[in-house]
Scaffold this motif. Sequence first.
Motif, PDB file in Angstrom:
ATOM      1  N   LYS A   1      28.859  34.280  35.100  1.00  0.00           N
ATOM      2  CA  LYS A   1      28.605  35.033  33.874  1.00  0.00           C
ATOM      3  C   LYS A   1      29.847  35.097  32.987  1.00  0.00           C
ATOM      4  O   LYS A   1      29.769  34.994  31.763  1.00  0.00           O
ATOM      5  CB  LYS A   1      28.115  36.444  34.218  1.00  0.00           C
ATOM      6  CG  LYS A   1      26.652  36.514  34.649  1.00  0.00           C
ATOM      7  CD  LYS A   1      26.247  37.948  34.900  1.00  0.00           C
ATOM      8  CE  LYS A   1      24.741  38.050  35.168  1.00  0.00           C
ATOM      9  NZ  LYS A   1      23.955  37.735  33.961  1.00  0.00           N
ATOM     10  N   MET A   2      31.015  35.272  33.604  1.00  0.00           N
ATOM     11  CA  MET A   2      32.239  35.334  32.819  1.00  0.00           C
ATOM     12  C   MET A   2      32.550  33.992  32.167  1.00  0.00           C
ATOM     13  O   MET A   2      32.951  33.933  31.003  1.00  0.00           O
ATOM     14  CB  MET A   2      33.405  35.784  33.704  1.00  0.00           C
ATOM     15  CG  MET A   2      33.353  37.269  34.056  1.00  0.00           C
ATOM     16  SD  MET A   2      34.881  37.888  34.821  1.00  0.00           S
ATOM     17  CE  MET A   2      34.823  37.064  36.398  1.00  0.00           C
TER      18      MET A   2
ATOM     19  N   ALA B   1      30.468  33.511  29.200  1.00  0.00           N
ATOM     20  CA  ALA B   1      30.726  34.460  28.116  1.00  0.00           C
ATOM     21  C   ALA B   1      31.979  34.131  27.317  1.00  0.00           C
ATOM     22  O   ALA B   1      32.189  34.708  26.239  1.00  0.00           O
ATOM     23  CB  ALA B   1      30.839  35.876  28.680  1.00  0.00           C
TER      24      ALA B   1
ATOM     25  N   THR C   1      32.367  46.083  24.433  1.00  0.00           N
ATOM     26  CA  THR C   1      31.168  45.937  25.257  1.00  0.00           C
ATOM     27  C   THR C   1      31.584  45.742  26.709  1.00  0.00           C
ATOM     28  O   THR C   1      32.661  45.216  26.996  1.00  0.00           O
ATOM     29  CB  THR C   1      30.316  44.740  24.812  1.00  0.00           C
ATOM     30  OG1 THR C   1      31.114  43.545  24.876  1.00  0.00           O
ATOM     31  CG2 THR C   1      29.799  44.933  23.403  1.00  0.00           C
TER      32      THR C   1
ATOM     33  N   GLY D   1      30.528  44.001  30.359  1.00  0.00           N
ATOM     34  CA  GLY D   1      29.649  43.024  30.995  1.00  0.00           C
ATOM     35  C   GLY D   1      29.094  43.539  32.303  1.00  0.00           C
ATOM     36  O   GLY D   1      27.903  43.562  32.527  1.00  0.00           O
TER      37      GLY D   1
ATOM     38  N   GLY E   1      34.532  42.762  30.025  1.00  0.00           N
ATOM     39  CA  GLY E   1      33.889  43.022  28.744  1.00  0.00           C
ATOM     40  C   GLY E   1      34.688  42.445  27.603  1.00  0.00           C
ATOM     41  O   GLY E   1      35.591  41.616  27.801  1.00  0.00           O
ATOM     42  N   LYS E   2      34.383  42.888  26.402  1.00  0.00           N
ATOM     43  CA  LYS E   2      35.077  42.402  25.215  1.00  0.00           C
ATOM     44  C   LYS E   2      35.415  43.567  24.298  1.00  0.00           C
ATOM     45  O   LYS E   2      34.619  44.479  24.115  1.00  0.00           O
ATOM     46  CB  LYS E   2      34.218  41.383  24.467  1.00  0.00           C
ATOM     47  CG  LYS E   2      34.055  40.058  25.209  1.00  0.00           C
ATOM     48  CD  LYS E   2      33.333  39.017  24.372  1.00  0.00           C
ATOM     49  CE  LYS E   2      33.249  37.688  25.110  1.00  0.00           C
ATOM     50  NZ  LYS E   2      32.546  36.652  24.317  1.00  0.00           N
TER      51      LYS E   2
END
Length: 415
Positions: free
Chosen positions: A18-19, A22, A277, A279, A294-295
């Motif tokens: 997932k990372m 992203a 955000t 994750g 996250g970001k």
Amino acid sequence: MGCCDTKGLMPIEQALSKMQEAVTNVCQPINLPLADALGYALASDVLSPLNVPPFNNSAMDGYGVKREDLEGADKQNPLSLTLVGQSFAGAPYQGNVATGECIRIMTGAVMPSCVDSVVMQERITLNDDQVIFTQVPKLGDNVRLVAEDLQLGQCVLKKGHKLSARDIPLLASLGLAEVSVFRALKVAVLSSGDELKNVGETLLEGEIYDSNRYSIIALLSRLNVEILDFGIIRDDRTLIREALLRADEQADVVITSGGVSVGDADFIKEVLTEIGTIGFWKLAIKPGKPFAFGKLGSSVFFGLPGNPVSAMVTLYQLAVPTMATLAGFKIKPALRLKAKCTTFVKKSPGRTDFQRAIHTVDDNGQLIVQTTGSQGSGVFSSMSQSNCFMVLEEQRGDVLEGETVMIEPYNALMD
């Protein structure tokens, strides 16, 4: 109990996937002098601008001959050729070599087109201008052929390759004065917690030294990144918000340790929800379950656990591979090997366990491994003593003495 029974925990493989999905490379290409490019990721393929070697040359100090002139030569019937000149590296022989003649030639010197083989100097006898041979060389013996190593236009190193000390001389041999690489990733590092003190300060009751920031910066210093040290931030919502906003303005990546659990004073998750955000927060790994990804506005955020070993494990196993993608590096899978476990290891199914361990080779050449002992996430001495992770699969239970396990020897970042 398997992963599906461990409510809310994401497997590490899924988290890594997932990372990677992203993030993308955020570092722009720059041109650097070759001498300054060590550790950077190539921003484009490197194509050879010339043939290597650029000409046929001798691989030995010896004598350049035409093989057919020595047909039949042996110890009982030695043959002699007349020495007519010499070829040195940088000073080629310019004349002709006729039948019955030979030249002295040194390592790296140009092979004249009129000879086809080199006989080592140890295998001849010299008598004035007569060179005596007692054996027939193989055709092309001790000759390096043009483009034998690299051909003009051949891809030498691919985009995303990390330039090592082995690569720099290779590129120098091609005459490349500079290379196109991705700029260094900018990484902001901060610790969170009222209990933390900088090393050198006096501890009061209930306080501890901030070791996490030192371990994170030490590991990151082995990468090609620009580190921005934001120090210790108190457990104050306003201060944490201000620090994260400043870090977001200056860095590509923001890494915190502590404050990602569920305690009343753990404000990082709360602030991150407002200004960025999240994750995910809980992973099926041990140690390191409370890991945040996250970001922020313009940067990627990694929230490492506060426990020292958990912080190091999640940085090494999760954050570093993701930062490699952000920096433009081509990802290489970690080396994992099978080893015989020499001790009993307690484990409950449900999480991938990264036990600190020591691997050695026994008298029979068998790779063996044992843990460093206590595996508490606050026992950082176990990291210092270890040289690998014993990687125990999510579904696995206790490991008995003599069973086979997977180990992951530490790479250059941890050594």
